[in-house]
Enzyme design. Structure first.
Site, PDB file in Angstrom:
ATOM      1  N   GLU A 250      35.235  25.291  43.529  1.00  0.00           N
ATOM      2  CA  GLU A 250      36.356  24.539  42.758  1.00  0.00           C
ATOM      3  C   GLU A 250      37.327  25.120  41.806  1.00  0.00           C
ATOM      4  O   GLU A 250      36.546  25.831  40.920  1.00  0.00           O
ATOM      5  CB  GLU A 250      35.875  23.254  42.414  1.00  0.00           C
ATOM      6  CG  GLU A 250      35.604  22.031  43.185  1.00  0.00           C
ATOM      7  CD  GLU A 250      34.053  21.856  43.241  1.00  0.00           C
ATOM      8  OE1 GLU A 250      33.147  22.355  42.204  1.00  0.00           O
ATOM      9  OE2 GLU A 250      33.490  21.315  44.052  1.00  0.00           O
TER      10      GLU A 250
ATOM     11  N   ASN B 278      45.110  27.013  37.593  1.00  0.00           N
ATOM     12  CA  ASN B 278      44.604  28.439  37.191  1.00  0.00           C
ATOM     13  C   ASN B 278      44.965  29.474  38.386  1.00  0.00           C
ATOM     14  O   ASN B 278      44.284  29.711  39.160  1.00  0.00           O
ATOM     15  CB  ASN B 278      43.224  28.179  37.199  1.00  0.00           C
ATOM     16  CG  ASN B 278      42.250  29.474  36.399  1.00  0.00           C
ATOM     17  OD1 ASN B 278      43.051  30.391  36.190  1.00  0.00           O
ATOM     18  ND2 ASN B 278      41.082  29.407  36.169  1.00  0.00           N
TER      19      ASN B 278
ATOM     20  N   ILE C  56      33.159  32.340  37.501  1.00  0.00           N
ATOM     21  CA  ILE C  56      33.416  33.708  37.397  1.00  0.00           C
ATOM     22  C   ILE C  56      34.107  33.718  36.113  1.00  0.00           C
ATOM     23  O   ILE C  56      35.181  33.229  35.853  1.00  0.00           O
ATOM     24  CB  ILE C  56      34.010  34.525  38.593  1.00  0.00           C
ATOM     25  CG1 ILE C  56      34.343  35.840  38.455  1.00  0.00           C
ATOM     26  CG2 ILE C  56      35.177  33.528  39.193  1.00  0.00           C
ATOM     27  CD1 ILE C  56      34.569  36.493  39.829  1.00  0.00           C
TER      28      ILE C  56
ATOM     29  N   TYR D 218      40.964  34.380  44.600  1.00  0.00           N
ATOM     30  CA  TYR D 218      40.294  34.058  45.646  1.00  0.00           C
ATOM     31  C   TYR D 218      40.903  33.998  46.909  1.00  0.00           C
ATOM     32  O   TYR D 218      40.515  34.198  48.071  1.00  0.00           O
ATOM     33  CB  TYR D 218      39.922  32.559  45.395  1.00  0.00           C
ATOM     34  CG  TYR D 218      39.009  32.084  44.021  1.00  0.00           C
ATOM     35  CD1 TYR D 218      38.048  32.948  43.730  1.00  0.00           C
ATOM     36  CD2 TYR D 218      39.318  31.054  43.495  1.00  0.00           C
ATOM     37  CE1 TYR D 218      37.104  32.655  42.600  1.00  0.00           C
ATOM     38  CE2 TYR D 218      38.785  30.804  42.176  1.00  0.00           C
ATOM     39  CZ  TYR D 218      37.491  31.656  41.858  1.00  0.00           C
ATOM     40  OH  TYR D 218      36.848  31.405  40.730  1.00  0.00           O
TER      41      TYR D 218
HETATM   42  C1  LIG Z   1      40.100  34.440  37.017  1.00  0.00           C
HETATM   43  C2  LIG Z   1      39.428  35.773  36.676  1.00  0.00           C
HETATM   44  C3  LIG Z   1      37.987  35.737  36.791  1.00  0.00           C
HETATM   45  C4  LIG Z   1      40.153  36.725  37.648  1.00  0.00           C
HETATM   46  O1  LIG Z   1      39.357  38.257  37.129  1.00  0.00           O
HETATM   47  P1  LIG Z   1      40.346  39.396  36.734  1.00  0.00           P
HETATM   48  O2  LIG Z   1      39.476  40.660  36.385  1.00  0.00           O
HETATM   49  O3  LIG Z   1      41.198  39.024  35.726  1.00  0.00           O
HETATM   50  O4  LIG Z   1      41.062  39.468  38.027  1.00  0.00           O
HETATM   51  P2  LIG Z   1      41.571  40.981  38.963  1.00  0.00           P
HETATM   52  O5  LIG Z   1      42.112  41.719  37.790  1.00  0.00           O
HETATM   53  O6  LIG Z   1      40.396  41.271  39.572  1.00  0.00           O
HETATM   54  O7  LIG Z   1      43.005  40.291  39.887  1.00  0.00           O
HETATM   55  C5  LIG Z   1      42.601  39.726  40.866  1.00  0.00           C
HETATM   56  C6  LIG Z   1      43.894  39.062  41.664  1.00  0.00           C
HETATM   57  O8  LIG Z   1      44.243  38.017  40.675  1.00  0.00           O
HETATM   58  C7  LIG Z   1      45.411  37.870  40.744  1.00  0.00           C
HETATM   59  N1  LIG Z   1      45.919  38.164  39.229  1.00  0.00           N
HETATM   60  C8  LIG Z   1      45.379  38.904  38.254  1.00  0.00           C
HETATM   61  N2  LIG Z   1      45.800  38.737  37.130  1.00  0.00           N
HETATM   62  C9  LIG Z   1      46.808  37.833  36.931  1.00  0.00           C
HETATM   63  C10 LIG Z   1      47.959  37.226  36.440  1.00  0.00           C
HETATM   64  N3  LIG Z   1      47.739  37.612  35.138  1.00  0.00           N
HETATM   65  N4  LIG Z   1      48.520  36.354  36.843  1.00  0.00           N
HETATM   66  C11 LIG Z   1      48.626  35.822  38.151  1.00  0.00           C
HETATM   67  N5  LIG Z   1      47.761  36.433  39.014  1.00  0.00           N
HETATM   68  C12 LIG Z   1      47.001  37.497  38.696  1.00  0.00           C
HETATM   69  C13 LIG Z   1      46.174  39.015  41.534  1.00  0.00           C
HETATM   70  O9  LIG Z   1      46.307  38.445  42.763  1.00  0.00           O
HETATM   71  C14 LIG Z   1      44.906  39.938  41.499  1.00  0.00           C
HETATM   72  O10 LIG Z   1      44.887  40.786  42.825  1.00  0.00           O
HETATM   73  P3  LIG Z   1      45.655  42.142  42.654  1.00  0.00           P
HETATM   74  O11 LIG Z   1      45.340  42.985  41.584  1.00  0.00           O
HETATM   75  O12 LIG Z   1      45.134  42.723  43.759  1.00  0.00           O
HETATM   76  O13 LIG Z   1      47.246  41.856  42.795  1.00  0.00           O
HETATM   77  C15 LIG Z   1      39.809  36.028  35.118  1.00  0.00           C
HETATM   78  O14 LIG Z   1      41.208  35.984  34.959  1.00  0.00           O
HETATM   79  C16 LIG Z   1      39.206  35.081  34.207  1.00  0.00           C
HETATM   80  O15 LIG Z   1      37.981  35.314  33.652  1.00  0.00           O
HETATM   81  N6  LIG Z   1      39.628  33.991  33.889  1.00  0.00           N
HETATM   82  C17 LIG Z   1      39.310  32.838  32.942  1.00  0.00           C
HETATM   83  C18 LIG Z   1      38.070  32.143  33.679  1.00  0.00           C
HETATM   84  C19 LIG Z   1      38.436  31.432  34.719  1.00  0.00           C
HETATM   85  O16 LIG Z   1      39.360  30.907  34.741  1.00  0.00           O
HETATM   86  N7  LIG Z   1      37.606  31.339  35.798  1.00  0.00           N
HETATM   87  C20 LIG Z   1      37.738  31.060  37.104  1.00  0.00           C
HETATM   88  C21 LIG Z   1      37.000  29.730  37.207  1.00  0.00           C
HETATM   89  S1  LIG Z   1      37.240  29.073  38.803  1.00  0.00           S
END
Ligand SMILES: CC(C)(COP(=O)(O)OP(=O)(O)OC[C@H]1O[C@@H](n2cnc3c(N)ncnc32)[C@H](O)[C@@H]1OP(=O)(O)O)[C@@H](O)C(=O)NCCC(=O)NCCS
Length: 198
Positions: A157, A162, A123, A169
């Site tokens: 996983e 991260n 994702i 999750y």
């Molecule tokens: C991981 C990822 C998919 C999350 O998507 P996102 O759109 O950034 O996430 P959201 O804005 O929907 O936030 C979801 C939750 O993540 C957490 N979160 C979001 N940003 C965060 C940050 N900077 N630090 C810590 N937690 C964070 C919070 O718990 C948040 O929930 P909340 O907004 O209700 O508090 C995205 O950051 C990403 O693409 N990361 C790089 C690729 C990656 O690592 N993918 C996962 C592979 S397993």
């Protein structure tokens, strides 16, 4: 700005159906598919530590049971600059299912299903669009759609470092059930194995 979803596999299928009717529509759909895949690769390379192989990606796209959900915007700026929007909610989801070459790919979700299990392979949200709720909207959509087709377990996983992904999750009820030592080849990092049971 409205955000929309597209199933890349259905989209590819559409392009092969159209190919018998009209060569030029087939060509434009193929160009668009290639554009979307290139955008996905660029987003992945910018956002992730794990390197992707295009051949493996194409194999995955052909695999029975695999799914590719693409999240995109129409590229039009209606509510000011989307990068300054603090959070996207389900109210921002649009009705369009037709991407075009102006579309901006915001994120994607890749999985495969076996029996009543979904295995989440990736994702990713575009770097400048992270922490705005897009990952949550994608995960929510995937869980709801797949619940309806009988999926009961969601596995994945994730790197122990991260924290953003782990938080995402956990927010959706995933639980850690195992630690896989030295799972990632690039830096020997451990992986948390997580599961959500419906
Ligand atoms: C991981 C990822 C998919 C999350 O998507 P996102 O759109 O950034 O996430 P959201 O804005 O929907 O936030 C979801 C939750 O993540 C957490 N979160 C979001 N940003 C965060 C940050 N900077 N630090 C810590 N937690 C964070 C919070 O718990 C948040 O929930 P909340 O907004 O209700 O508090 C995205 O950051 C990403 O693409 N990361 C790089 C690729 C990656 O690592 N993918 C996962 C592979 S397993």
């Amino acid at each position: 700005m409205k955000i929309n979803f597209l199933d890349l596999k259905e989209f590819k299928l559409q392009s092969s159906v159209l190919s018998t009717d009209s060569f030029s529509s087939m060509q434009s759909l193929q160009i668009l598919t290639d554009y979307i895949i290139k955008e996905m690769f660029d987003l992945h390379n910018e956002a992730s530590q794990t390197v992707w192989d295009r051949k493996m990606f194409d194999e995955e796209l052909k695999r029975e049971g695999s799914g590719f959900l693409i999240c995109y915007s129409d590229g039009k700026k209606t509510d000011g600059d989307p990068e300054t929007q603090s959070k996207f909610t389900s109210a921002d989801i649009g009705a369009s299912i037709v991407a075009d070459i102006q579309s901006r790919i915001l994120g994607f979700f890749i999985f495969y299903n076996v029996l009543d299990e979904m295995h989440i392979l990736d994702i990713t949200v575009a770097k400048n669009m992270q922490s705005k709720g897009i990952g949550s909207l994608m995960l929510d959509r995937i869980i709801k759609l797949n619940k309806d087709v009988g999926i009961k377990f969601f596995f994945l996983e994730v790197r122990v470092s991260n924290l953003t992904a782990v938080n995402l999750y956990k927010k959706f009820g995933f639980k850690i059930f195992m630690l896989r030592k030295n799972y990632y080849e690039d830096n020997g990092e451990d992986a948390l194995c997580m599961v959500k049971e419906l």
